[in-house]
Design a protein around this motif. Structure first.
Motif, PDB file in Angstrom:
ATOM      1  N   LYS A  30       0.586  -1.365   0.138  1.00 37.91           N
ATOM      2  CA  LYS A  30       0.141   0.134  -0.066  1.00 37.91           C
ATOM      3  C   LYS A  30       0.865   1.216   0.021  1.00 37.91           C
ATOM      4  O   LYS A  30       1.861   1.400   0.825  1.00 37.91           O
ATOM      5  CB  LYS A  30      -0.815   0.028   1.286  1.00 37.91           C
ATOM      6  CG  LYS A  30      -2.356   0.770   0.876  1.00 37.91           C
ATOM      7  CD  LYS A  30      -3.109   0.433   2.354  1.00 37.91           C
ATOM      8  CE  LYS A  30      -4.544   0.662   1.877  1.00 37.91           C
ATOM      9  NZ  LYS A  30      -5.334   0.528   2.780  1.00 37.91           N
ATOM     10  N   GLN A  37      -2.997  14.202   3.315  1.00 38.40           N
ATOM     11  CA  GLN A  37      -4.021  13.043   3.391  1.00 38.40           C
ATOM     12  C   GLN A  37      -4.306  12.622   4.513  1.00 38.40           C
ATOM     13  O   GLN A  37      -5.520  12.196   4.896  1.00 38.40           O
ATOM     14  CB  GLN A  37      -3.731  12.245   2.255  1.00 38.40           C
ATOM     15  CG  GLN A  37      -3.639  12.633   0.886  1.00 38.40           C
ATOM     16  CD  GLN A  37      -3.373  11.538  -0.280  1.00 38.40           C
ATOM     17  OE1 GLN A  37      -2.417  10.594   0.102  1.00 38.40           O
ATOM     18  NE2 GLN A  37      -3.990  11.571  -1.349  1.00 38.40           N
ATOM     19  N   LEU A  41      -7.670  12.502   6.644  1.00 40.98           N
ATOM     20  CA  LEU A  41      -8.459  11.224   7.155  1.00 40.98           C
ATOM     21  C   LEU A  41      -8.607  11.306   8.801  1.00 40.98           C
ATOM     22  O   LEU A  41      -9.740  10.890   9.019  1.00 40.98           O
ATOM     23  CB  LEU A  41      -7.466   9.988   6.942  1.00 40.98           C
ATOM     24  CG  LEU A  41      -7.625   9.478   5.432  1.00 40.98           C
ATOM     25  CD1 LEU A  41      -6.649   8.134   5.386  1.00 40.98           C
ATOM     26  CD2 LEU A  41      -9.220   9.125   5.128  1.00 40.98           C
ATOM     27  N   LYS A  72     -21.864  10.295   3.552  1.00 37.85           N
ATOM     28  CA  LYS A  72     -21.742   9.871   2.223  1.00 37.85           C
ATOM     29  C   LYS A  72     -20.536  10.523   1.778  1.00 37.85           C
ATOM     30  O   LYS A  72     -19.560   9.622   0.744  1.00 37.85           O
ATOM     31  CB  LYS A  72     -22.899  10.051   1.368  1.00 37.85           C
ATOM     32  CG  LYS A  72     -24.124   9.164   1.753  1.00 37.85           C
ATOM     33  CD  LYS A  72     -25.120   8.957   0.597  1.00 37.85           C
ATOM     34  CE  LYS A  72     -26.656   8.004   1.192  1.00 37.85           C
ATOM     35  NZ  LYS A  72     -27.740   8.120   0.227  1.00 37.85           N
ATOM     36  N   LYS A  75     -17.245   9.372   3.119  1.00 38.13           N
ATOM     37  CA  LYS A  75     -17.109   7.998   2.638  1.00 38.13           C
ATOM     38  C   LYS A  75     -16.592   7.958   1.333  1.00 38.13           C
ATOM     39  O   LYS A  75     -15.521   7.159   1.147  1.00 38.13           O
ATOM     40  CB  LYS A  75     -18.342   7.201   2.816  1.00 38.13           C
ATOM     41  CG  LYS A  75     -18.268   5.614   2.349  1.00 38.13           C
ATOM     42  CD  LYS A  75     -19.282   4.892   2.638  1.00 38.13           C
ATOM     43  CE  LYS A  75     -19.131   3.564   2.288  1.00 38.13           C
ATOM     44  NZ  LYS A  75     -20.515   2.736   2.506  1.00 38.13           N
ATOM     45  N   VAL A  76     -16.782   8.825   0.437  1.00 32.79           N
ATOM     46  CA  VAL A  76     -16.672   8.606  -1.112  1.00 32.79           C
ATOM     47  C   VAL A  76     -15.129   9.307  -1.019  1.00 32.79           C
ATOM     48  O   VAL A  76     -14.233   8.748  -1.748  1.00 32.79           O
ATOM     49  CB  VAL A  76     -17.321   9.456  -2.089  1.00 32.79           C
ATOM     50  CG1 VAL A  76     -16.873   9.722  -3.200  1.00 32.79           C
ATOM     51  CG2 VAL A  76     -18.937   8.619  -2.111  1.00 32.79           C
ATOM     52  N   GLU A  77     -14.897  10.450  -0.219  1.00 34.46           N
ATOM     53  CA  GLU A  77     -13.704  10.767  -0.339  1.00 34.46           C
ATOM     54  C   GLU A  77     -12.580   9.917   0.357  1.00 34.46           C
ATOM     55  O   GLU A  77     -11.233   9.887   0.118  1.00 34.46           O
ATOM     56  CB  GLU A  77     -13.513  12.339   0.756  1.00 34.46           C
ATOM     57  CG  GLU A  77     -12.312  13.082   0.646  1.00 34.46           C
ATOM     58  CD  GLU A  77     -12.580  14.266   1.434  1.00 34.46           C
ATOM     59  OE1 GLU A  77     -11.465  14.868   1.677  1.00 34.46           O
ATOM     60  OE2 GLU A  77     -13.692  14.617   1.835  1.00 34.46           O
ATOM     61  N   ALA A  78     -12.816   9.420   1.533  1.00 36.41           N
ATOM     62  CA  ALA A  78     -11.914   8.383   2.106  1.00 36.41           C
ATOM     63  C   ALA A  78     -11.763   7.124   1.047  1.00 36.41           C
ATOM     64  O   ALA A  78     -10.641   6.719   1.432  1.00 36.41           O
ATOM     65  CB  ALA A  78     -12.595   7.693   3.298  1.00 36.41           C
ATOM     66  N   LYS A  79     -12.535   6.599   0.497  1.00 31.68           N
ATOM     67  CA  LYS A  79     -12.299   5.608  -0.467  1.00 31.68           C
ATOM     68  C   LYS A  79     -11.369   6.171  -1.538  1.00 31.68           C
ATOM     69  O   LYS A  79     -10.507   5.114  -1.771  1.00 31.68           O
ATOM     70  CB  LYS A  79     -13.744   5.169  -0.991  1.00 31.68           C
ATOM     71  CG  LYS A  79     -14.368   4.024  -0.511  1.00 31.68           C
ATOM     72  CD  LYS A  79     -15.363   3.527  -0.874  1.00 31.68           C
ATOM     73  CE  LYS A  79     -16.299   2.494  -0.055  1.00 31.68           C
ATOM     74  NZ  LYS A  79     -17.121   1.649  -0.747  1.00 31.68           N
ATOM     75  N   GLN A  80     -11.547   7.228  -2.160  1.00 34.71           N
ATOM     76  CA  GLN A  80     -10.726   7.742  -3.293  1.00 34.71           C
ATOM     77  C   GLN A  80      -9.275   7.800  -2.800  1.00 34.71           C
ATOM     78  O   GLN A  80      -8.267   7.727  -3.542  1.00 34.71           O
ATOM     79  CB  GLN A  80     -11.091   9.270  -3.562  1.00 34.71           C
ATOM     80  CG  GLN A  80     -12.339   9.302  -4.578  1.00 34.71           C
ATOM     81  CD  GLN A  80     -12.832  10.515  -4.774  1.00 34.71           C
ATOM     82  OE1 GLN A  80     -12.328  11.432  -4.515  1.00 34.71           O
ATOM     83  NE2 GLN A  80     -13.709  10.576  -5.764  1.00 34.71           N
ATOM     84  N   GLY A  82      -8.033   6.114  -0.461  1.00 38.21           N
ATOM     85  CA  GLY A  82      -7.396   4.486  -0.379  1.00 38.21           C
ATOM     86  C   GLY A  82      -7.129   4.236  -1.677  1.00 38.21           C
ATOM     87  O   GLY A  82      -5.914   3.411  -1.988  1.00 38.21           O
ATOM     88  N   TYR A  86     -10.974  -3.306  -7.314  1.00 37.88           N
ATOM     89  CA  TYR A  86     -10.990  -4.566  -6.660  1.00 37.88           C
ATOM     90  C   TYR A  86     -11.927  -5.403  -7.979  1.00 37.88           C
ATOM     91  O   TYR A  86     -13.132  -4.889  -8.158  1.00 37.88           O
ATOM     92  CB  TYR A  86     -11.355  -4.554  -5.267  1.00 37.88           C
ATOM     93  CG  TYR A  86     -10.375  -3.849  -4.688  1.00 37.88           C
ATOM     94  CD1 TYR A  86      -9.157  -4.640  -4.076  1.00 37.88           C
ATOM     95  CD2 TYR A  86     -10.917  -2.796  -3.986  1.00 37.88           C
ATOM     96  CE1 TYR A  86      -8.390  -3.925  -3.348  1.00 37.88           C
ATOM     97  CE2 TYR A  86      -9.548  -2.038  -3.199  1.00 37.88           C
ATOM     98  CZ  TYR A  86      -8.482  -2.914  -2.646  1.00 37.88           C
ATOM     99  OH  TYR A  86      -7.777  -2.140  -2.135  1.00 37.88           O
TER     100      TYR A  86
END
Length: 103
Positions: A30, A37, A41, A72, A75-80, A82, A86
């Motif tokens: 990772k 960032q 987070l 929401k 959550k989208v920002e945190a996924k981006q 990461g 997958y």
């Protein structure tokens, strides 16, 4: 026709397990997050804890909707941050079947 279907299903199963085994052996390291960032987070985590501590029974419907939309977005920002794409085993099998059937 039955024999052909058995052979095709055998190859699909073999390739599916081979892809899964090779994916497990090629674990990616990772990438490290930048300091900005990491800070963002931690801000998101703090805000989520604040929202969990809120009493929603005293809020109006509009306020609850705003909080839900904020969660929401975070959550989208945190996924981006990461990152990563997958594919599930089922998706890989479907892709292989389509490739076999179309060729």
């Amino acid at each position: 026709m039955k024999k052909l279907m058995y052979v095709l299903s055998f190859f699909v199963m073999v390739f599916a397990f081979e892809v899964e085994a090779s994916a497990a052996s090629n674990k990616k390291v990772k990438e490290e997050l930048s300091p900005e960032q990491k800070e963002r987070l931690s801000e998101i985590e703090v805000r989520v804890e604040e929202i969990k501590a809120m009493d929603f029974s005293e809020m109006s419907k509009e306020e609850r909707k705003e909080v839900k939309n904020e969660l929401k977005d975070m959550k989208v920002e945190a996924k981006q941050m990461g990152g990563g794409v997958y594919l599930s085993v089922g998706a890989i099998i479907i892709i292989l079947l389509l490739l076999i059937l179309l060729t």
